[in-house]
Design a protein around this motif. Structure first.
Motif, PDB file in Angstrom:
ATOM      1  N   LEU A  70      -0.502  72.412  62.433  1.00 55.58           N
ATOM      2  CA  LEU A  70      -1.808  71.784  62.588  1.00 55.58           C
ATOM      3  C   LEU A  70      -1.841  70.421  61.890  1.00 55.58           C
ATOM      4  O   LEU A  70      -2.368  69.450  62.438  1.00 55.58           O
ATOM      5  CB  LEU A  70      -2.902  72.707  62.029  1.00 55.58           C
ATOM      6  N   ILE A  71      -1.250  70.338  60.720  1.00 55.22           N
ATOM      7  CA  ILE A  71      -1.178  69.060  60.003  1.00 55.22           C
ATOM      8  C   ILE A  71      -0.359  68.051  60.801  1.00 55.22           C
ATOM      9  O   ILE A  71      -0.763  66.903  60.974  1.00 55.22           O
ATOM     10  CB  ILE A  71      -0.615  69.257  58.583  1.00 55.22           C
ATOM     11  N   THR A  72       0.792  68.484  61.307  1.00 51.91           N
ATOM     12  CA  THR A  72       1.644  67.586  62.097  1.00 51.91           C
ATOM     13  C   THR A  72       0.904  67.078  63.326  1.00 51.91           C
ATOM     14  O   THR A  72       0.984  65.896  63.670  1.00 51.91           O
ATOM     15  CB  THR A  72       2.943  68.304  62.515  1.00 51.91           C
ATOM     16  N   LYS A  73       0.170  67.947  63.964  1.00 46.20           N
ATOM     17  CA  LYS A  73      -0.556  67.579  65.183  1.00 46.20           C
ATOM     18  C   LYS A  73      -1.762  66.687  64.894  1.00 46.20           C
ATOM     19  O   LYS A  73      -2.021  65.732  65.624  1.00 46.20           O
ATOM     20  CB  LYS A  73      -1.017  68.841  65.917  1.00 46.20           C
ATOM     21  N   CYS A  74      -2.496  66.986  63.826  1.00 45.27           N
ATOM     22  CA  CYS A  74      -3.799  66.353  63.611  1.00 45.27           C
ATOM     23  C   CYS A  74      -3.831  65.245  62.566  1.00 45.27           C
ATOM     24  O   CYS A  74      -4.600  64.293  62.723  1.00 45.27           O
ATOM     25  CB  CYS A  74      -4.826  67.416  63.236  1.00 45.27           C
ATOM     26  N   ALA A  75      -3.075  65.379  61.515  1.00 45.80           N
ATOM     27  CA  ALA A  75      -3.159  64.419  60.411  1.00 45.80           C
ATOM     28  C   ALA A  75      -2.240  63.232  60.685  1.00 45.80           C
ATOM     29  O   ALA A  75      -1.189  63.072  60.077  1.00 45.80           O
ATOM     30  CB  ALA A  75      -2.817  65.092  59.087  1.00 45.80           C
ATOM     31  N   VAL A  76      -2.679  62.393  61.603  1.00 43.56           N
ATOM     32  CA  VAL A  76      -1.884  61.256  62.059  1.00 43.56           C
ATOM     33  C   VAL A  76      -2.632  59.969  61.741  1.00 43.56           C
ATOM     34  O   VAL A  76      -3.792  59.802  62.134  1.00 43.56           O
ATOM     35  CB  VAL A  76      -1.623  61.356  63.578  1.00 43.56           C
ATOM     36  N   LYS A  77      -1.962  59.067  61.033  1.00 45.16           N
ATOM     37  CA  LYS A  77      -2.585  57.811  60.654  1.00 45.16           C
ATOM     38  C   LYS A  77      -2.840  56.956  61.889  1.00 45.16           C
ATOM     39  O   LYS A  77      -1.970  56.797  62.742  1.00 45.16           O
ATOM     40  CB  LYS A  77      -1.709  57.061  59.656  1.00 45.16           C
ATOM     41  N   LYS A  78      -4.024  56.395  61.957  1.00 42.90           N
ATOM     42  CA  LYS A  78      -4.434  55.530  63.066  1.00 42.90           C
ATOM     43  C   LYS A  78      -4.571  54.091  62.560  1.00 42.90           C
ATOM     44  O   LYS A  78      -4.231  53.791  61.425  1.00 42.90           O
ATOM     45  CB  LYS A  78      -5.753  56.032  63.654  1.00 42.90           C
ATOM     46  N   ASP A  79      -5.122  53.223  63.389  1.00 40.37           N
ATOM     47  CA  ASP A  79      -5.234  51.803  63.038  1.00 40.37           C
ATOM     48  C   ASP A  79      -6.146  51.538  61.844  1.00 40.37           C
ATOM     49  O   ASP A  79      -5.936  50.578  61.114  1.00 40.37           O
ATOM     50  CB  ASP A  79      -5.741  50.995  64.239  1.00 40.37           C
ATOM     51  N   THR A  80      -7.167  52.363  61.672  1.00 41.94           N
ATOM     52  CA  THR A  80      -8.085  52.195  60.545  1.00 41.94           C
ATOM     53  C   THR A  80      -8.273  53.538  59.841  1.00 41.94           C
ATOM     54  O   THR A  80      -8.107  54.598  60.470  1.00 41.94           O
ATOM     55  CB  THR A  80      -9.474  51.691  61.005  1.00 41.94           C
ATOM     56  N   PRO A  81      -8.653  53.507  58.569  1.00 43.04           N
ATOM     57  CA  PRO A  81      -8.932  54.771  57.867  1.00 43.04           C
ATOM     58  C   PRO A  81     -10.062  55.558  58.534  1.00 43.04           C
ATOM     59  O   PRO A  81     -10.020  56.783  58.589  1.00 43.04           O
ATOM     60  CB  PRO A  81      -9.343  54.323  56.462  1.00 43.04           C
ATOM     61  N   GLN A  82     -11.051  54.848  59.049  1.00 41.59           N
ATOM     62  CA  GLN A  82     -12.182  55.498  59.701  1.00 41.59           C
ATOM     63  C   GLN A  82     -11.738  56.217  60.974  1.00 41.59           C
ATOM     64  O   GLN A  82     -12.164  57.346  61.241  1.00 41.59           O
ATOM     65  CB  GLN A  82     -13.282  54.469  60.017  1.00 41.59           C
ATOM     66  N   GLN A  83     -10.872  55.551  61.758  1.00 42.21           N
ATOM     67  CA  GLN A  83     -10.377  56.182  62.987  1.00 42.21           C
ATOM     68  C   GLN A  83      -9.488  57.374  62.652  1.00 42.21           C
ATOM     69  O   GLN A  83      -9.523  58.393  63.346  1.00 42.21           O
ATOM     70  CB  GLN A  83      -9.607  55.174  63.844  1.00 42.21           C
ATOM     71  N   THR A  84      -8.720  57.256  61.566  1.00 49.77           N
ATOM     72  CA  THR A  84      -7.885  58.374  61.125  1.00 49.77           C
ATOM     73  C   THR A  84      -8.753  59.579  60.793  1.00 49.77           C
ATOM     74  O   THR A  84      -8.470  60.699  61.252  1.00 49.77           O
ATOM     75  CB  THR A  84      -7.041  57.974  59.896  1.00 49.77           C
ATOM     76  N   ALA A  85      -9.804  59.371  60.026  1.00 47.41           N
ATOM     77  CA  ALA A  85     -10.700  60.473  59.660  1.00 47.41           C
ATOM     78  C   ALA A  85     -11.336  61.085  60.903  1.00 47.41           C
ATOM     79  O   ALA A  85     -11.351  62.304  61.073  1.00 47.41           O
ATOM     80  CB  ALA A  85     -11.780  59.980  58.696  1.00 47.41           C
ATOM     81  N   PHE A  86     -11.843  60.242  61.778  1.00 45.88           N
ATOM     82  CA  PHE A  86     -12.514  60.697  63.002  1.00 45.88           C
ATOM     83  C   PHE A  86     -11.567  61.535  63.861  1.00 45.88           C
ATOM     84  O   PHE A  86     -11.882  62.666  64.243  1.00 45.88           O
ATOM     85  CB  PHE A  86     -13.015  59.474  63.778  1.00 45.88           C
TER      86      PHE A  86
END
Length: 133
Positions: free
Chosen positions: A100-116
């Motif tokens: 689940l972490i591998t699938k979901c906890a993926v860094k995006k362009d912004t911290p806000q997008q990562t959280a979302f």
């Protein structure tokens, strides 16, 4: 609540597993982050039901919540060890937790997008879901 916000939200934690003190912290985080972000409470209600509206204030709210919960640091980096500990406490299956972490906890362009995106992914991939307050 049966899931953590990593959230939500990240993290996935069962209501039964939360102490009264933890529940109060979550409520305080939600209140503080709502005030900070100015998020429309209708968007929070929708997110609780699985409808994650692409909204900058909602993303800011979720990032704020994620930081307070320890799922992301101030720079927006995902804190996998924190997530793993809290998520596995509920799932009681380290392999499933790691997947689940591998699938979901993926860094995006912004911290806000990562959280979302992370919180949305956890919501969509766990059998029970978190509420944000």
């Amino acid at each position: 609540m049966r899931a953590i916000i990593i959230a939500v939200a990240l993290a996935v934690v069962g209501v039964q597993a939360l102490t009264d003190e933890q529940k109060e912290k979550i409520k305080a985080y939600h209140k503080d982050c709502s005030a900070e972000s100015g998020v429309d409470q209708d968007l929070i209600s929708k997110a609780r039901k699985g409808e994650f509206v692409d909204d900058a204030k909602l993303k800011e709210h979720l990032f704020c919540f994620s930081k307070k919960a320890g799922f992301q640091n101030d720079a927006g980096d995902i804190q996998e060890d924190v997530i793993r500990t809290k998520l596995n406490a509920e799932l009681k299956d380290l392999d499933a937790t790691n997947k689940l972490i591998t699938k979901c906890a993926v860094k995006k362009d912004t911290p806000q997008q990562t959280a979302f995106d992370t919180i949305k992914c956890y919501y969509e991939n766990t059998p029970t879901h978190v509420t944000l307050a």
